[in-house]
Design a protein around this motif. Sequence first.
Motif, PDB file in Angstrom:
ATOM      1  N   THR A  51      18.844 -13.364  15.238  1.00 36.46           N
ATOM      2  CA  THR A  51      17.644 -14.171  15.434  1.00 36.46           C
ATOM      3  C   THR A  51      17.736 -14.987  16.717  1.00 36.46           C
ATOM      4  O   THR A  51      16.741 -15.173  17.404  1.00 36.46           O
ATOM      5  CB  THR A  51      17.432 -15.095  14.230  1.00 36.46           C
ATOM      6  OG1 THR A  51      17.396 -14.298  13.049  1.00 36.46           O
ATOM      7  CG2 THR A  51      16.142 -15.859  14.337  1.00 36.46           C
ATOM      8  N   THR A  54      16.849 -12.908  19.804  1.00 37.89           N
ATOM      9  CA  THR A  54      15.421 -12.640  19.986  1.00 37.89           C
ATOM     10  C   THR A  54      14.700 -13.844  20.581  1.00 37.89           C
ATOM     11  O   THR A  54      13.590 -13.697  21.095  1.00 37.89           O
ATOM     12  CB  THR A  54      14.752 -12.297  18.640  1.00 37.89           C
ATOM     13  OG1 THR A  54      14.839 -13.427  17.773  1.00 37.89           O
ATOM     14  CG2 THR A  54      15.374 -11.073  18.003  1.00 37.89           C
ATOM     15  N   TYR A  56      13.589 -16.347  18.855  1.00 38.86           N
ATOM     16  CA  TYR A  56      12.634 -16.905  17.904  1.00 38.86           C
ATOM     17  C   TYR A  56      12.838 -18.395  17.633  1.00 38.86           C
ATOM     18  O   TYR A  56      11.847 -19.127  17.542  1.00 38.86           O
ATOM     19  CB  TYR A  56      12.641 -16.125  16.585  1.00 38.86           C
ATOM     20  CG  TYR A  56      11.800 -16.801  15.538  1.00 38.86           C
ATOM     21  CD1 TYR A  56      10.415 -16.790  15.634  1.00 38.86           C
ATOM     22  CD2 TYR A  56      12.378 -17.506  14.495  1.00 38.86           C
ATOM     23  CE1 TYR A  56       9.636 -17.451  14.700  1.00 38.86           C
ATOM     24  CE2 TYR A  56      11.605 -18.169  13.561  1.00 38.86           C
ATOM     25  CZ  TYR A  56      10.237 -18.129  13.668  1.00 38.86           C
ATOM     26  OH  TYR A  56       9.470 -18.803  12.761  1.00 38.86           O
ATOM     27  N   GLY A 100       8.444 -13.833  13.019  1.00 36.86           N
ATOM     28  CA  GLY A 100       9.647 -14.631  12.797  1.00 36.86           C
ATOM     29  C   GLY A 100      10.223 -14.423  11.407  1.00 36.86           C
ATOM     30  O   GLY A 100      11.441 -14.336  11.242  1.00 36.86           O
ATOM     31  N   LEU A 103      12.075 -11.126  11.455  1.00 39.07           N
ATOM     32  CA  LEU A 103      13.350 -11.241  12.178  1.00 39.07           C
ATOM     33  C   LEU A 103      14.395 -11.990  11.359  1.00 39.07           C
ATOM     34  O   LEU A 103      15.561 -11.576  11.293  1.00 39.07           O
ATOM     35  CB  LEU A 103      13.124 -11.955  13.515  1.00 39.07           C
ATOM     36  CG  LEU A 103      12.299 -11.221  14.560  1.00 39.07           C
ATOM     37  CD1 LEU A 103      12.031 -12.116  15.764  1.00 39.07           C
ATOM     38  CD2 LEU A 103      12.985  -9.941  14.995  1.00 39.07           C
ATOM     39  N   ASN A 107      17.936 -10.548   9.788  1.00 40.07           N
ATOM     40  CA  ASN A 107      19.205 -11.231  10.039  1.00 40.07           C
ATOM     41  C   ASN A 107      19.911 -11.575   8.729  1.00 40.07           C
ATOM     42  O   ASN A 107      21.126 -11.387   8.598  1.00 40.07           O
ATOM     43  CB  ASN A 107      18.957 -12.482  10.850  1.00 40.07           C
ATOM     44  CG  ASN A 107      20.191 -12.990  11.571  1.00 40.07           C
ATOM     45  OD1 ASN A 107      20.071 -13.792  12.476  1.00 40.07           O
ATOM     46  ND2 ASN A 107      21.368 -12.566  11.202  1.00 40.07           N
TER      47      ASN A 107
END
Length: 186
Positions: A51, A54, A56, A100, A103, A107
Amino acid sequence: MTSWEVDKLQKRLLALGALEILSGATILVVGVFLGAIQGIFQLFEQYSYFTLYTGYPIWGPVFFIFSGSSSIAAGKHREIDLIRKHVWIDIVSAIMAVVGFVLLAINLAHNNEVLKNCSLSESADLCLYITTSNNGLLSIMLIFTLMESCVAISMTIMWCKRKLSESSQVTSSPPNHAESGTPTDE
């Protein structure tokens, strides 16, 4: 829509905007803390901080804070252009929250696989500590992201209901002949 209903709707929108800002700030703080933990435990490559890679924990909350701020601004002012822009901001915010959420869920799923293999690790206690800490922080982010998604969707629905009620009042009201310039039948 009566003046009382508009005031009630504006108060709800202001409260939800504040909730959006708080949600975004919480996700941001937890994301920074998660990044700090990654820096401490960077020697252990098997732990997933997907995460963080990325981005986010940064772009998600920043947009949520922006969306909440625009909600507060739109709730205080009754300008139709500001309301239209805010509806689109809430739609994008809801989409970002869903992305989000996905993601974070990916994770967490990966971390659960790492957690199952902790007993095979040479430092099983450290593996359990890192993975459960990571999962706890990701779970907090997941909960606030889900809350952000619900807030953004409900705000979009409220704005649309407000717009529909305003447009139905305009179409249902009889024309005023003095304003339109047409002669009246006397």
